[in-house]
Write an enzyme that holds these catalytic residues in place. Structure first.
Site, PDB file in Angstrom:
ATOM      1  CE  LYS A  42      38.875  49.030   7.386  1.00  0.00           C
ATOM      2  NZ  LYS A  42      39.245  50.327   6.885  1.00  0.00           N
TER       3      LYS A  42
HETATM    4  N1  PMP Z   1      35.438  45.397   3.761  1.00  0.00           N
HETATM    5  C1  PMP Z   1      35.042  45.613   5.018  1.00  0.00           C
HETATM    6  C2  PMP Z   1      34.125  44.629   5.673  1.00  0.00           C
HETATM    7  C3  PMP Z   1      35.458  46.758   5.708  1.00  0.00           C
HETATM    8  O1  PMP Z   1      35.039  46.979   6.989  1.00  0.00           O
HETATM    9  C4  PMP Z   1      36.303  47.680   5.046  1.00  0.00           C
HETATM   10  C5  PMP Z   1      36.774  48.918   5.753  1.00  0.00           C
HETATM   11  N2  PMP Z   1      35.763  49.850   6.045  1.00  0.00           N
HETATM   12  C6  PMP Z   1      36.669  47.441   3.727  1.00  0.00           C
HETATM   13  C7  PMP Z   1      36.243  46.270   3.122  1.00  0.00           C
HETATM   14  C8  PMP Z   1      37.454  48.456   2.911  1.00  0.00           C
HETATM   15  O2  PMP Z   1      38.754  48.687   3.279  1.00  0.00           O
HETATM   16  P1  PMP Z   1      39.421  50.125   3.185  1.00  0.00           P
HETATM   17  O3  PMP Z   1      38.894  50.937   4.330  1.00  0.00           O
HETATM   18  O4  PMP Z   1      40.878  49.852   3.313  1.00  0.00           O
HETATM   19  O5  PMP Z   1      39.069  50.766   1.892  1.00  0.00           O
END
Ligand code: PMP
Length: 314
Positions: A42
């Site tokens: 992120k």
């Molecule tokens: N794994 C974790 C631990 C996350 O915090 C997130 C994001 N919420 C994701 C995977 C998924 O990523 P994305 O938001 O890009 O779909």
């Protein structure tokens, strides 16, 4: 020398799972996003969203940034904001780990915890963030809808993987929380490598796997995995780029996370385990030819107080 912290975001290692992936038809490579300075994938979109908002004049020093987050985007925003004089407010559902709350508070963010309310409820974390942004004139980072999220993955994560693999990829598999990772990487790969399979890894209890495959949302249930799966599709999740879905349970995901830590030395969180369970299924398939690539979205330090991390039987 003279590297700023924001220059340390991205360009993460891509490593082969030598032990867990041994004996499978296709090798498995994992992108070590837990090695970003804020400990998660992120960091990329948090920086991209702040840069984009500054360029468009929506964000000025001294302002407050608010976000609905499973925790990692909050950390990413806080580390990018630290040197830029923004205040950060994070709205998190109560299911998210204690370690994430502690990390955010240590970074100086204000943390607001909501109940685990469904999307239609005014108490849902996203609705609370939207309301607070509107009432106080704060900047809502809006990772679920902001196109800068998809763009960050299309122009950085995907480009790095294409370089690191020299374009040799059989399939890319990832979970979706906002959908930014799978949509951004998926779009870039479908242009560069039309034969590649883009696969959604989804927690059992999420409604997204059925929606991806049939267009109709599946039943929504509860599960412990954090940051992945939804009961309604986020705007940043593009169904068109996904070929099919793999459904993965909490138990399989947490057991695989423990294996990644013990057998590969990868200090990752629960969604990394989920992604690798799905990747192993793809690695065994005879209709997929070439390496399976996935992401390690975040670090184990986010989950040390969680029951599954402390469970010695796993
Ligand atoms: N794994 C974790 C631990 C996350 O915090 C997130 C994001 N919420 C994701 C995977 C998924 O990523 P994305 O938001 O890009 O779909």
């Amino acid at each position: 020398m003279n590297r700023s912290l924001s220059q340390c975001i991205g360009n993460t290692a891509l490593v082969e799972l030598k032990t867990i992936g041994k004996g499978f038809r296709n090798p498995i490579f994992v992108k070590c996003e837990h090695l970003n300075p804020g400990g998660s994938i992120k960091d990329r979109l948090a920086k991209a969203i702040i840069d984009d908002a500054e360029e468009r004049g929506l964000l000025k020093p001294g302002m407050t940034i608010i976000e609905a987050t499973a925790g990692n985007t909050g950390v990413g925003l806080a580390i990018s904001a630290a040197s830029r004089n923004y205040k950060i407010v994070c709205v998190m559902p109560e299911k998210m780990s204690l370690d994430k709350r502690v990390a955010l508070k240590a970074l100086g963010a204000e943390v607001i915890i909501t109940s685990n309310a469904p999307p239609a409820s005014p108490e849902n974390f996203r609705n609370v963030a939207i309301r607070l942004a509107r009432d106080n004139g704060w900047f809502l980072a809006d990772q679920f809808c902001n196109p800068a999220n998809i763009k960050a993955h299309q122009t950085t994560t995907a480009v790095e993987i294409l370089e690191q693999t020299h374009g040799k990829i059989g399939a890319f598999v990832s979970g979706a929380g906002t959908g930014g990772t799978i949509t951004g990487v998926g779009r870039a790969f479908k242009i560069a490598l039309p034969q590649v399979k883009i696969v959604l890894a989804d927690p059992i209890g999420s409604s997204l796997a059925d929606w991806v495959e049939t267009g109709v949302l599946g039943p929504s249930g509860s599960y412990l995995l954090e940051g992945v799966g939804q009961s309604t599709p986020p705007e940043n999740l593009d169904r068109e780029v996904i070929d099919f879905a793999e459904r993965v349970s909490d138990e399989e995901s947490f057991a695989m996370t423990k294996r990644l830590i013990r057998e590969e030395g990868l200090l990752v969180g629960g969604s990394a385990g989920m992604n690798v369970v799905a990747a192993l299924r793809l690695a065994a398939r005879s209709d997929i030819d070439g390496p399976i690539v996935t992401v390690m979205p975040d670090s184990w330090d986010r989950y040390r107080s969680s029951a599954w991390m402390q469970d010695e039987r796993l």
